[in-house]
Design an enzyme around this catalytic site. Sequence first.
Site, PDB file in Angstrom:
ATOM      1  N   ASP A  49       6.733   7.767 -29.449  1.00 48.58           N
ATOM      2  CA  ASP A  49       5.439   7.734 -28.879  1.00 48.58           C
ATOM      3  C   ASP A  49       5.376   7.682 -27.070  1.00 48.58           C
ATOM      4  OD1 ASP A  49       4.045   8.526 -30.979  1.00 48.58           O
ATOM      5  OD2 ASP A  49       3.878   6.549 -31.807  1.00 48.58           O
ATOM      6  N   HIS A  93       9.898  -0.685 -32.912  1.00 45.66           N
ATOM      7  CA  HIS A  93       9.746  -0.166 -34.231  1.00 45.66           C
ATOM      8  C   HIS A  93      10.276  -0.989 -35.376  1.00 45.66           C
ATOM      9  CE1 HIS A  93      10.420   3.230 -37.156  1.00 45.66           C
ATOM     10  NE2 HIS A  93       9.319   3.755 -36.583  1.00 45.66           N
TER      11      HIS A  93
HETATM   12  N1  CMC Z   1       5.725  -5.314 -27.145  1.00 48.09           N
HETATM   13  C1  CMC Z   1       5.962  -6.549 -27.045  1.00 48.09           C
HETATM   14  N2  CMC Z   1       6.320  -7.256 -27.989  1.00 48.09           N
HETATM   15  C2  CMC Z   1       6.571  -6.756 -29.342  1.00 48.09           C
HETATM   16  C3  CMC Z   1       6.379  -5.450 -29.397  1.00 48.09           C
HETATM   17  C4  CMC Z   1       5.886  -4.541 -28.182  1.00 48.09           C
HETATM   18  N3  CMC Z   1       5.701  -3.436 -28.153  1.00 48.09           N
HETATM   19  N4  CMC Z   1       6.699  -4.752 -30.492  1.00 48.09           N
HETATM   20  C5  CMC Z   1       7.236  -5.826 -31.075  1.00 48.09           C
HETATM   21  N5  CMC Z   1       7.199  -7.192 -30.497  1.00 48.09           N
HETATM   22  C6  CMC Z   1       7.790  -8.407 -30.732  1.00 48.09           C
HETATM   23  C7  CMC Z   1       6.533  -9.050 -31.643  1.00 48.09           C
HETATM   24  O1  CMC Z   1       5.585  -9.675 -30.680  1.00 48.09           O
HETATM   25  C8  CMC Z   1       7.401  -9.946 -32.419  1.00 48.09           C
HETATM   26  O2  CMC Z   1       7.788 -11.038 -31.784  1.00 48.09           O
HETATM   27  P1  CMC Z   1       7.967 -12.446 -32.503  1.00 48.09           P
HETATM   28  O3  CMC Z   1       9.196 -12.387 -33.524  1.00 48.09           O
HETATM   29  O4  CMC Z   1       8.298 -13.468 -31.185  1.00 48.09           O
HETATM   30  O5  CMC Z   1       6.784 -12.775 -33.024  1.00 48.09           O
HETATM   31  C9  CMC Z   1       8.790  -9.118 -32.694  1.00 48.09           C
HETATM   32  O6  CMC Z   1       8.776  -8.387 -31.272  1.00 48.09           O
HETATM   33  C10 CMC Z   1       9.134  -8.390 -33.894  1.00 48.09           C
HETATM   34  O7  CMC Z   1       7.516  -7.640 -33.942  1.00 48.09           O
HETATM   35  P2  CMC Z   1       6.774  -7.522 -35.171  1.00 48.09           P
HETATM   36  O8  CMC Z   1       5.284  -6.924 -34.908  1.00 48.09           O
HETATM   37  O9  CMC Z   1       7.095  -8.457 -36.337  1.00 48.09           O
HETATM   38  O10 CMC Z   1       7.330  -6.037 -35.629  1.00 48.09           O
HETATM   39  P3  CMC Z   1       7.004  -4.946 -36.682  1.00 48.09           P
HETATM   40  O11 CMC Z   1       8.141  -4.351 -37.491  1.00 48.09           O
HETATM   41  O12 CMC Z   1       6.054  -5.424 -37.685  1.00 48.09           O
HETATM   42  O13 CMC Z   1       6.189  -4.040 -35.881  1.00 48.09           O
HETATM   43  C11 CMC Z   1       5.466  -2.204 -34.461  1.00 48.09           C
HETATM   44  C12 CMC Z   1       6.650  -2.752 -35.341  1.00 48.09           C
HETATM   45  C13 CMC Z   1       6.041  -0.568 -34.107  1.00 48.09           C
HETATM   46  C14 CMC Z   1       4.169  -2.216 -35.130  1.00 48.09           C
HETATM   47  C15 CMC Z   1       5.484  -3.126 -33.117  1.00 48.09           C
HETATM   48  O14 CMC Z   1       6.813  -3.030 -32.495  1.00 48.09           O
HETATM   49  C16 CMC Z   1       4.523  -2.512 -32.384  1.00 48.09           C
HETATM   50  O15 CMC Z   1       3.419  -2.995 -32.437  1.00 48.09           O
HETATM   51  N6  CMC Z   1       4.735  -1.646 -31.274  1.00 48.09           N
HETATM   52  C17 CMC Z   1       3.651  -1.124 -30.265  1.00 48.09           C
HETATM   53  C18 CMC Z   1       2.948  -0.041 -31.084  1.00 48.09           C
HETATM   54  C19 CMC Z   1       4.011   1.218 -31.212  1.00 48.09           C
HETATM   55  O16 CMC Z   1       4.547   1.815 -30.250  1.00 48.09           O
HETATM   56  N7  CMC Z   1       3.700   1.904 -32.490  1.00 48.09           N
HETATM   57  C20 CMC Z   1       4.511   3.239 -32.522  1.00 48.09           C
HETATM   58  C21 CMC Z   1       5.670   2.921 -33.623  1.00 48.09           C
HETATM   59  S1  CMC Z   1       6.648   4.669 -33.679  1.00 48.09           S
HETATM   60  C22 CMC Z   1       5.584   5.685 -34.471  1.00 48.09           C
HETATM   61  C23 CMC Z   1       5.143   5.330 -35.527  1.00 48.09           C
HETATM   62  O17 CMC Z   1       5.216   4.660 -36.451  1.00 48.09           O
HETATM   63  O18 CMC Z   1       3.915   6.004 -35.625  1.00 48.09           O
END
Ligand code: CMC
Length: 434
Positions: free
Chosen positions: A369, A311
Site C-alpha cells: 500500500d 506486515h
Molecule cells: N508503524 C509503527 N510501528 C509499527 C507499525 C507501523 N506501521 N507496524 C507495526 N508496528 C510496531 C507495533 O507497534 C508493534 O510494536 P511492539 O512490539 O513494541 O508492541 C510491532 O511493530 C509489531 O506490530 P503488531 O501490530 O503486533 O503487528 P501485526 O502483525 O499485528 O500488524 C499490521 C501488522 C500490518 C496491521 C501493522 O504493521 C500496521 O498497522 N501497519 C500499518 C497499516 C498498514 O500499512 N496496513 C497494510 C498491510 S499490507 C496490505 C493489507 O494487508 O491489506
Amino acid sequence: MSGSEVTGSVNLEDKSGEPLSLPLISGTVGPDVIDVRKLYGATGHFTYDPGFTSTASCDSAITYIDGDQGVLMHRGYKIEELASKSDFMEVCFLLLKGELPTAEEKAKFTHDITYHTMLHEQLTQFFKGFRRDAHPMSIMVGVVGALSAFYHDSTDINDPKQRMIASYRLIAKMPTIAAMAYKYSVGQPFIYPDNELSYAENFLHMTFSVPAEKYKLSPTVARAMDRIFILHADHEQNASTSTVRLAGSSGANPFACIAAGIACLWGPAHGGANEAVLTMLEEIGSVDRVQEFIAKAKDKNDPFRLMGFGHRVYKNYDPRAKVMQETCYEVLEELGIKDEPMLKLAMELERIALEDEYFIEKKLFPNVDFYSGIILKALGFPTSMFTVLFALARTVGWVAQWNEMMEDPGQKIGRPRQLYTGPGERPFVPVEKR
Ligand code: CMC
C-alpha cells in the site's frame, strides 16, 4: 490478554497421563504444522491464538508467502514474474483453475468474463439510494451483497457449475460496480462497459469517460492498472480472505461472502491502508516534517502508525511494494508528472524509516500500500476509491479461495473456541433489587 492470566505451563499429556504426541503435517514448501484437531478430545485444553499468529486455518494450494525472504508466489509462480510477463486475465485463470491458460483457454476465459460485465439494469437503482457523499466502499458492500438478489441462478453453492458462474460474474461485474460507485459520487452518468476493451481498459473507460468525451486510453496507464490488479489479486489467508472463507463455511451464498470480505478489507490495518497512506503523506506535507512523524510512529503513547509500513507476514520488503515502486516511476513519467512532491516525500519517509533502529529491529518494511496511492492519485482516482480498487482486484483471490474451500470434502463450518473471562455462574437478581 484481558481478564486472564498465565497460571502455569503444560507438558502435553492425554487424559490417562501418557505423553501426547501430535501429528506434524508437511505441505510442499513452508513450515510444517502441528495438527491440534484432536487436542481438546485428548487433553481437555484448547489452543489460544488470538489474531491467528501461529495458526494455519486451512490447507490451500493457491498462494505461498515466505515472509522472511519476501517471497510471494501464486500456484508456484513468483509475483515479480507474473507482474512483468503475464496479465490480469491470465492471473485470474491461474488462481481459479490452478494452471496458466493455453492461448485458446485464455481467449475463451477473457471472452466469458467480458460478456458478464454488464449489470442487471435494476441494480443501478441501488446506487441512487445512497447519499451522494457515501464512501464508495459502503456502496460496494451494499451493492455486491445485493447481487445475490439478482442472480438466483448462481447461488446454489452445491452445484459446481453455479459456483463457477457466480465466480465469473463477480470478477466481471466488480469493475462495473466500482466505476458506478465512483460515477455516482461525482454526479456523472454511469458509463456502460465496452466489450472491445481489455479488463483494465474497460475499468478506466467506465471510470473516466463521460458521454460528452471519451477517455483517451494510454497503453502505459492501462498496463499499470492491470499490474496493480495483479499485485492485489490474492494474498493467502489474510483477514478479508479468512472472512470470506468463514462466511462461506456456513453455506452462505458467494455474493454475500464477498460482501463480507469487502467489509473486512475496508479497515485501515488492511486494504484501507492505501487510502490512509495518502492521507498521512498529505498530513506530513513536506520533507522537513518526516522526522516528527517518525518520532510519533515510535512513540508508544501515540496511536499513530506509519501507514504502508509493516506486515503480519513479511519481515522483509514486501515483493509487491518493489513492483509498485517501479510502476509508480513508469506512470509518473508517462503522465509527464515531474517531481511529484508526494513521491519525493514517500521516498524520504521510506529512506529514513529503513535506517531507523526502531523499524530495523521490528522488521517493518514498506508494504504493497505504500506506493499504490501515489500511482492511483496520478491516474486521477480520489483517495476514497483506493480501497475499492483493492477490493476489485482481490475479488478473484476471494472467489478462488472460496471455491477451494467449497470443493474440499473435509470442509466444516468455521467455529473458533474462546478463553472465557466473564463472571462465573451467579443468581439472577430481580430488577427492583439491583
Ligand atoms: N508503524 C509503527 N510501528 C509499527 C507499525 C507501523 N506501521 N507496524 C507495526 N508496528 C510496531 C507495533 O507497534 C508493534 O510494536 P511492539 O512490539 O513494541 O508492541 C510491532 O511493530 C509489531 O506490530 P503488531 O501490530 O503486533 O503487528 P501485526 O502483525 O499485528 O500488524 C499490521 C501488522 C500490518 C496491521 C501493522 O504493521 C500496521 O498497522 N501497519 C500499518 C497499516 C498498514 O500499512 N496496513 C497494510 C498491510 S499490507 C496490505 C493489507 O494487508 O491489506
